[in-house]
Design a protein around this motif. Structure first.
Motif, PDB file in Angstrom:
ATOM      1  N   HIS A 228      -3.820   1.018  -5.824  1.00 28.49           N
ATOM      2  CA  HIS A 228      -5.267   0.788  -5.851  1.00 28.49           C
ATOM      3  C   HIS A 228      -6.056   2.079  -5.968  1.00 28.49           C
ATOM      4  O   HIS A 228      -7.264   2.050  -6.031  1.00 28.49           O
ATOM      5  CB  HIS A 228      -5.697   0.016  -4.604  1.00 28.49           C
ATOM      6  N   LYS A 229      -5.378   3.230  -5.978  1.00 31.07           N
ATOM      7  CA  LYS A 229      -6.134   4.484  -6.056  1.00 31.07           C
ATOM      8  C   LYS A 229      -6.341   4.901  -7.514  1.00 31.07           C
ATOM      9  O   LYS A 229      -7.401   4.710  -8.054  1.00 31.07           O
ATOM     10  CB  LYS A 229      -5.413   5.579  -5.270  1.00 31.07           C
TER      11      LYS A 229
ATOM     12  N   ALA B 149       1.164   8.981  -3.164  1.00 32.05           N
ATOM     13  CA  ALA B 149       0.114   7.959  -3.063  1.00 32.05           C
ATOM     14  C   ALA B 149      -1.096   8.351  -3.898  1.00 32.05           C
ATOM     15  O   ALA B 149      -1.665   7.543  -4.631  1.00 32.05           O
ATOM     16  CB  ALA B 149      -0.276   7.756  -1.609  1.00 32.05           C
ATOM     17  N   LEU B 150      -1.453   9.626  -3.796  1.00 31.99           N
ATOM     18  CA  LEU B 150      -2.695  10.053  -4.427  1.00 31.99           C
ATOM     19  C   LEU B 150      -2.494  10.441  -5.895  1.00 31.99           C
ATOM     20  O   LEU B 150      -3.140   9.900  -6.786  1.00 31.99           O
ATOM     21  CB  LEU B 150      -3.236  11.240  -3.621  1.00 31.99           C
TER      22      LEU B 150
ATOM     23  N   ASN C  50       5.657   4.957   2.087  1.00 31.46           N
ATOM     24  CA  ASN C  50       6.121   6.036   2.967  1.00 31.46           C
ATOM     25  C   ASN C  50       7.031   5.487   4.056  1.00 31.46           C
ATOM     26  O   ASN C  50       8.057   6.091   4.377  1.00 31.46           O
ATOM     27  CB  ASN C  50       4.927   6.758   3.594  1.00 31.46           C
TER      28      ASN C  50
ATOM     29  N   HIS D 242      -0.064  12.718   5.211  1.00 31.34           N
ATOM     30  CA  HIS D 242      -0.801  11.501   5.588  1.00 31.34           C
ATOM     31  C   HIS D 242      -0.330  10.994   6.950  1.00 31.34           C
ATOM     32  O   HIS D 242       0.840  11.130   7.299  1.00 31.34           O
ATOM     33  CB  HIS D 242      -0.541  10.434   4.513  1.00 31.34           C
TER      34      HIS D 242
ATOM     35  N   CYS E  73       0.846  -1.200   0.000  1.00 28.27           N
ATOM     36  CA  CYS E  73       0.000   0.000   0.000  1.00 28.27           C
ATOM     37  C   CYS E  73       0.876   1.242   0.000  1.00 28.27           C
ATOM     38  O   CYS E  73       2.097   1.155   0.098  1.00 28.27           O
ATOM     39  CB  CYS E  73      -0.928   0.029   1.221  1.00 28.27           C
ATOM     40  N   GLY E  74       0.220   2.389  -0.098  1.00 29.49           N
ATOM     41  CA  GLY E  74       0.945   3.658  -0.081  1.00 29.49           C
ATOM     42  C   GLY E  74       1.697   3.862   1.229  1.00 29.49           C
ATOM     43  O   GLY E  74       2.797   4.412   1.257  1.00 29.49           O
ATOM     44  N   THR E  75       1.089   3.414   2.305  1.00 32.98           N
ATOM     45  CA  THR E  75       1.733   3.548   3.609  1.00 32.98           C
ATOM     46  C   THR E  75       3.088   2.844   3.619  1.00 32.98           C
ATOM     47  O   THR E  75       4.075   3.382   4.116  1.00 32.98           O
ATOM     48  CB  THR E  75       0.824   2.953   4.712  1.00 32.98           C
TER      49      THR E  75
ATOM     50  N   GLY F 239      -0.079  15.531  -3.663  1.00 32.73           N
ATOM     51  CA  GLY F 239      -1.502  15.283  -3.416  1.00 32.73           C
ATOM     52  C   GLY F 239      -1.735  14.887  -1.969  1.00 32.73           C
ATOM     53  O   GLY F 239      -1.436  13.765  -1.592  1.00 32.73           O
ATOM     54  N   THR F 240      -2.255  15.846  -1.165  1.00 29.85           N
ATOM     55  CA  THR F 240      -2.590  15.469   0.219  1.00 29.85           C
ATOM     56  C   THR F 240      -3.952  14.775   0.215  1.00 29.85           C
ATOM     57  O   THR F 240      -4.769  15.001  -0.683  1.00 29.85           O
ATOM     58  CB  THR F 240      -2.640  16.707   1.145  1.00 29.85           C
ATOM     59  N   THR F 241      -4.168  13.961   1.229  1.00 30.99           N
ATOM     60  CA  THR F 241      -5.350  13.101   1.234  1.00 30.99           C
ATOM     61  C   THR F 241      -6.651  13.890   1.194  1.00 30.99           C
ATOM     62  O   THR F 241      -7.555  13.544   0.449  1.00 30.99           O
ATOM     63  CB  THR F 241      -5.326  12.202   2.483  1.00 30.99           C
TER      64      THR F 241
ATOM     65  N   ASP G 265       5.643  11.641  -1.320  1.00 29.31           N
ATOM     66  CA  ASP G 265       4.464  10.808  -1.104  1.00 29.31           C
ATOM     67  C   ASP G 265       3.474  11.104  -2.241  1.00 29.31           C
ATOM     68  O   ASP G 265       2.689  12.052  -2.168  1.00 29.31           O
ATOM     69  CB  ASP G 265       3.837  11.116   0.253  1.00 29.31           C
TER      70      ASP G 265
ATOM     71  N   SER H 159       0.204   4.820  -4.532  1.00 24.68           N
ATOM     72  CA  SER H 159      -0.712   3.706  -4.227  1.00 24.68           C
ATOM     73  C   SER H 159      -1.195   3.125  -5.538  1.00 24.68           C
ATOM     74  O   SER H 159      -1.588   3.868  -6.440  1.00 24.68           O
ATOM     75  CB  SER H 159      -1.933   4.193  -3.445  1.00 24.68           C
TER      76      SER H 159
ATOM     77  N   SER I  27       0.478   8.232   7.899  1.00 18.45           N
ATOM     78  CA  SER I  27       1.549   7.228   7.873  1.00 18.45           C
ATOM     79  C   SER I  27       2.933   7.871   8.014  1.00 18.45           C
ATOM     80  O   SER I  27       3.880   7.225   8.455  1.00 18.45           O
ATOM     81  CB  SER I  27       1.481   6.423   6.574  1.00 18.45           C
TER      82      SER I  27
HETATM   83  C1  PLP Z   1      -3.882   7.055   0.550  1.00 18.66           C
HETATM   84  C2  PLP Z   1      -2.704   7.826   0.919  1.00 18.66           C
HETATM   85  C3  PLP Z   1      -1.596   7.230   1.560  1.00 18.66           C
HETATM   86  C4  PLP Z   1      -1.579   5.833   2.076  1.00 18.66           C
HETATM   87  O1  PLP Z   1      -1.908   4.937   1.176  1.00 18.66           O
HETATM   88  P1  PLP Z   1      -2.514   3.518   1.575  1.00 18.66           P
HETATM   89  O2  PLP Z   1      -2.383   2.830   0.286  1.00 18.66           O
HETATM   90  O3  PLP Z   1      -3.924   3.765   2.028  1.00 18.66           O
HETATM   91  O4  PLP Z   1      -1.668   2.948   2.647  1.00 18.66           O
HETATM   92  C5  PLP Z   1      -0.485   8.007   1.781  1.00 18.66           C
HETATM   93  N1  PLP Z   1      -0.454   9.293   1.422  1.00 18.66           N
HETATM   94  C6  PLP Z   1      -1.495   9.895   0.823  1.00 18.66           C
HETATM   95  C7  PLP Z   1      -1.383  11.325   0.433  1.00 18.66           C
HETATM   96  C8  PLP Z   1      -2.658   9.178   0.550  1.00 18.66           C
HETATM   97  O5  PLP Z   1      -3.703   9.800  -0.033  1.00 18.66           O
END
Ligand code: PLP
Length: 382
Positions: free
Chosen positions: A303-304, A274-275, A168, A191, A163-165, A240-242, A272, A301, A193
């Motif tokens: 899966h996003k 992830a997004l 990180n 995030h 995963c994204g976590t 990209g912040t969550t 990061d 990530s 994480s």
């Molecule tokens: C979703 C997200 C993460 C973590 O990703 P996971 O796949 O849910 O562990 C980290 N950073 C940002 C900015 C995210 O949006």
């Protein structure tokens, strides 16, 4: 009524309770009382119960009686539970809102691989003695990302994470191994994480203020850097912040480091992504993430944006850093440089098939952030 509230944490609305009536297959146990306000975190009228796990909705597994011969019944029971569950999934997927996941995927062709226990444990680039792996797909995907982020094949190292976590956790760990006494800087809207990594690795961590947009405030960043001038800097930069989708200005972050007297051998930047890490390269005028700039690692990530039925992610770093981090594991005949041990061997195949079908077209345009909360991607020029 409080009890109904607690159930809705799991079912998220009455319609679904009716669709998938779990009490038809399991006996509910009484709900625990809801914690008092000082322990509970109340958001949007939902209460998070701390200190007590809710088992009410679990599908209990019971031990068979000594002379139990009802295998047929069990199969029928299982089929009925799964059929209801599938219906529930279809329903919930339809109204899936607020998570930036691409649900527009069809990986039917990969169904035939479900029967295999595919595990990429160890280093993607070193074949371990576990034969049922998908490293050829994994490395293919990693090479694609390396091209995207402009780093030569023989200069990068990476792997497909869970995963994204995990990306990180890995990126920040690499930073910490390169600079064991480094201070971690991350904007407040990073995030969770990132702050988890700081706690896990017991790193000094400075939370940097954000602008109204959610981007890191480089004036505050500079003040905090100057206050810790004697220690190297490890920076988490958000692509990209969550919550707000804010993209930190990577160039300004680098410029701020330089202006504050941090030369390239005294900072490590983890991005990061992830997004938006996968999307930015295709958006005009977006800040460019590339290893041609002095960054140490990037994660996304899977899966996003890509859309993958299981959580996964990609982490890419520089080969030179990985030698600092890794150790050899004799019984795997591999190198230990990943956070996890066993690694999902199916995920790389899903990512690979997405890349093969879509990426070859070169240019993905983001059309909409659909009503279902999923990204709709189309190929604008094939
Ligand atoms: C979703 C997200 C993460 C973590 O990703 P996971 O796949 O849910 O562990 C980290 N950073 C940002 C900015 C995210 O949006």
């Amino acid at each position: 009524m409080e009890v109904v509230d607690a159930v809705s944490v799991h079912f998220n609305g009455k319609a679904e309770v009716e669709d998938f009536d779990i009490s038809a297959v399991v006996q509910p146990e009484p709900l625990p009382p809801i914690a008092a306000a000082e322990n509970g975190d109340k958001r949007n009228g939902r209460e998070i119960v701390l200190g007590k796990n809710v088992h009410t909705t679990c599908l209990e597994v019971t031990e068979p009686e000594a002379n139990d011969e009802f295998t047929g019944d069990k199969e029928a029971y299982m089929a009925s539970v799964l059929a209801r569950y599938r219906k529930n999934l279809m329903e919930r997927t339809k109204y899936h809102l607020g998570y930036p996941y691409n649900l527009d995927f069809d990986y039917g062709a990969l169904g035939q691989l479900q029967h295999f226990s595919i595990n990429n444990l160890g280093d993607p680039f070193i074949e371990s003695n576990y034969g049922v792996h998908s490293r050829q797909f994994e490395v293919g995907v990693l090479d694609w990302f390396a091209r995207l982020w402009e780093i030569e094949k023989n200069e990068y190292w990476g792997y497909i994470t869970n995963c994204g976590t995990e990306g990180n956790l890995h990126g920040i760990l690499v930073g910490r191994e390169v600079f064991p006494d480094g201070v971690l800087y991350a904007s407040r809207e990073s995030h969770y994480s990132v702050f988890k990594a700081a706690r896990m690795y017991r790193m000094d961590c400075e939370k940097v203020d954000c602008l109204i947009s959610g981007e890191i405030d480089c004036a505050d960043f500079k003040a905090k850097l100057l206050a810790n001038k004697d220690k190297p800097a490890i920076i988490n930069v958000n692509i990209g912040t969550t919550v707000k989708g804010a993209v930190d200005d990577l160039d300004l972050v680098i410029q701020t480091l330089e202006e504050s007297g941090f030369s390239q051998d005294r900072f490590y930047i983890h991005c990061d992504g992830a997004l938006f890490g996968l999307m930015m390269p295709f958006v005009k005028r977006a800040p460019k993430v590339t290893f041609k700039k002095p960054i140490g690692s990037v994660s996304v990530s899977g899966h996003k944006f890509v859309g993958c039925p299981m959580p996964c992610g990609v982490q890419i770093t520089r080969m030179e850093h990985i030698d600092v981090l890794s150790s050899n594991v004799e019984y795997l005949a591999s190198r230990d440089a990943t956070i996890m041990g066993s690694r999902n061997g199916h995920a790389p195949i899903f990512l690979w098939s997405f890349m093969v079908i879509r990426a070859g077209c070169g240019n993905w345009a983001l059309i909409s952030y659909g009503i279902s909360g999923s990204f709709k991607t189309t190929i604008s020029s094939c």
